[in-house]
Scaffold this motif. Structure first.
Motif, PDB file in Angstrom:
ATOM      1  N   ASP A  65      -0.412   5.951  -6.863  1.00  0.00           N
ATOM      2  CA  ASP A  65       0.003   5.433  -5.560  1.00  0.00           C
ATOM      3  C   ASP A  65       1.505   5.169  -5.580  1.00  0.00           C
ATOM      4  O   ASP A  65       1.992   4.315  -6.318  1.00  0.00           O
TER       5      ASP A  65
ATOM      6  N   ALA B 231      -1.219  -4.239  -5.710  1.00  0.00           N
ATOM      7  CA  ALA B 231      -2.659  -4.466  -5.843  1.00  0.00           C
ATOM      8  C   ALA B 231      -2.944  -5.596  -6.821  1.00  0.00           C
ATOM      9  O   ALA B 231      -3.841  -6.420  -6.604  1.00  0.00           O
TER      10      ALA B 231
ATOM     11  N   ASP C 200      -5.543   0.126  -2.183  1.00  0.00           N
ATOM     12  CA  ASP C 200      -4.160   0.595  -2.061  1.00  0.00           C
ATOM     13  C   ASP C 200      -3.411  -0.219  -1.010  1.00  0.00           C
ATOM     14  O   ASP C 200      -2.768   0.315  -0.112  1.00  0.00           O
TER      15      ASP C 200
ATOM     16  N   SER D 150      -4.791   0.042   2.713  1.00  0.00           N
ATOM     17  CA  SER D 150      -3.372  -0.162   3.010  1.00  0.00           C
ATOM     18  C   SER D 150      -3.210  -1.227   4.100  1.00  0.00           C
ATOM     19  O   SER D 150      -3.609  -2.371   3.905  1.00  0.00           O
TER      20      SER D 150
ATOM     21  N   HIS E  79      -2.013   7.128  -2.769  1.00  0.00           N
ATOM     22  CA  HIS E  79      -2.189   5.981  -1.884  1.00  0.00           C
ATOM     23  C   HIS E  79      -3.506   6.026  -1.119  1.00  0.00           C
ATOM     24  O   HIS E  79      -4.018   4.990  -0.708  1.00  0.00           O
TER      25      HIS E  79
ATOM     26  N   CYS F  90      -6.875   0.560  -6.567  1.00  0.00           N
ATOM     27  CA  CYS F  90      -5.569   1.193  -6.373  1.00  0.00           C
ATOM     28  C   CYS F  90      -5.528   2.508  -7.138  1.00  0.00           C
ATOM     29  O   CYS F  90      -5.933   2.574  -8.296  1.00  0.00           O
TER      30      CYS F  90
ATOM     31  N   THR G  35       2.304   1.638  -2.012  1.00  0.00           N
ATOM     32  CA  THR G  35       2.198   0.220  -2.366  1.00  0.00           C
ATOM     33  C   THR G  35       2.122   0.059  -3.878  1.00  0.00           C
ATOM     34  O   THR G  35       2.845  -0.728  -4.453  1.00  0.00           O
TER      35      THR G  35
END
Length: 270
Positions: free
Chosen positions: A208, A216, A113, A89, A236, A204, A211
């Motif tokens: 998720d 991704a 992610d 992230s 995520h 990813c 985001t």
């Protein structure tokens, strides 16, 4: 020149290439417990508490994205040589910036992610900045109780949700979180991705909700040397929710980039 901010680092493994793990904006080195246990057999795994998080001291002054990237670079330099860098992230955004500013230190990237930053749209930037007064108003525990559950899939076990919440509550505080949020709100790395030379794995979770696969895919499409993987049944925090699947892909990537006789694929799906 200002010295890079200091960071507490958890480490496992004594031999092999260095793998530096950079956590998300609401987390700490504790989130990488599965990776510290699993990947240490063939790698020196180091997971930081970003400056102003967890057991790391608060920085002497405000840090922007470059400041966090420089702090990560200092962690690598202190251990010698180069590192494979795993960023989750916000940690993925820091990892990408690290690869741009200090390419000589980054052997490869694993970006999980993540996204090009929250500065890609005004509403995303505003939402990121709005987290700071929320944390100030609620305090770390209530803030974590509100935000933590959506970081995993709806089917995640209750004990995982509790670990995610507890990690966030123990990790986040002001002003460190505010610096991280502003660094994310101001980031739009889409135009910089093509300049990154390190081979990359982009992962990813298929569930998720933060985001998500679209962000991704924007990373995977913008990087030259990349493989893209969807991790099934993960939200995520795929590295915590599906650590066996996640770590298997990370190990496959690391073995590919450290073996000159093999080459990464361009698109793989779990």
């Amino acid at each position: 020149m200002t010295a890079p901010a200091k960071a507490h680092v958890e480490e496992a493994g004594s031999t092999g290439p260095l793998l530096l793990c950079l956590h998300g904006i609401g987390s700490s080195s504790a989130s990488f417990a599965p990776q510290l246990a699993t990947l240490a057999g063939g790698f020196r795994v180091a997971a930081w508490d970003a400056p102003g998080y967890g057991r790391s001291p608060d920085p002497d002054g405000p840090l922007d994205l470059d400041g966090f990237a420089d702090a990560a670079a200092e962690v690598i330099r202190a251990r010698g040589g180069r590192a494979h860098v795993l960023g989750v992230s916000w940690g993925g955004v820091v990892a990408l910036r690290l690869a741009l500013r200090h390419p000589e230190l980054v052997a490869s990237l694993i970006v999980a992610d993540s996204s090009p930053g929250s500065g890609t749209a005004p509403e995303k930037a505003a939402a990121m900045r709005a987290r700071v007064p929320e944390l100030e108003r609620l305090g770390p525990r209530a803030f974590a109780e509100r935000r933590g559950p959506r970081l995993v899939s709806p089917d995640a076990p209750a004990d995982l949700v509790r670990r995610v919440v507890d990690t966030m509550a123990d990790a986040v505080r002001l002003p460190g979180y505010a610096y991280a949020a502003e660094s994310m709100a101001g980031a739009d790395l889409r135009g910089d991705l093509a300049r990154i030379t390190a081979p990359a794995l982009v992962l990813c979770g298929d569930k998720d909700q933060v985001t998500g696969p679209e962000a991704a895919q924007a990373l995977a499409g913008g990087l030259h040397k990349t493989a893209y993987v969807i991790v099934k049944d993960a939200g995520h925090l795929a590295h915590q929710e599906q650590p066996e699947r996640f770590d298997a892909w990370v190990l496959a990537h690391l073995h590919i980039v450290t073996d000159p006789d093999t080459h990464p694929s361009h698109l793989t799906e779990d």
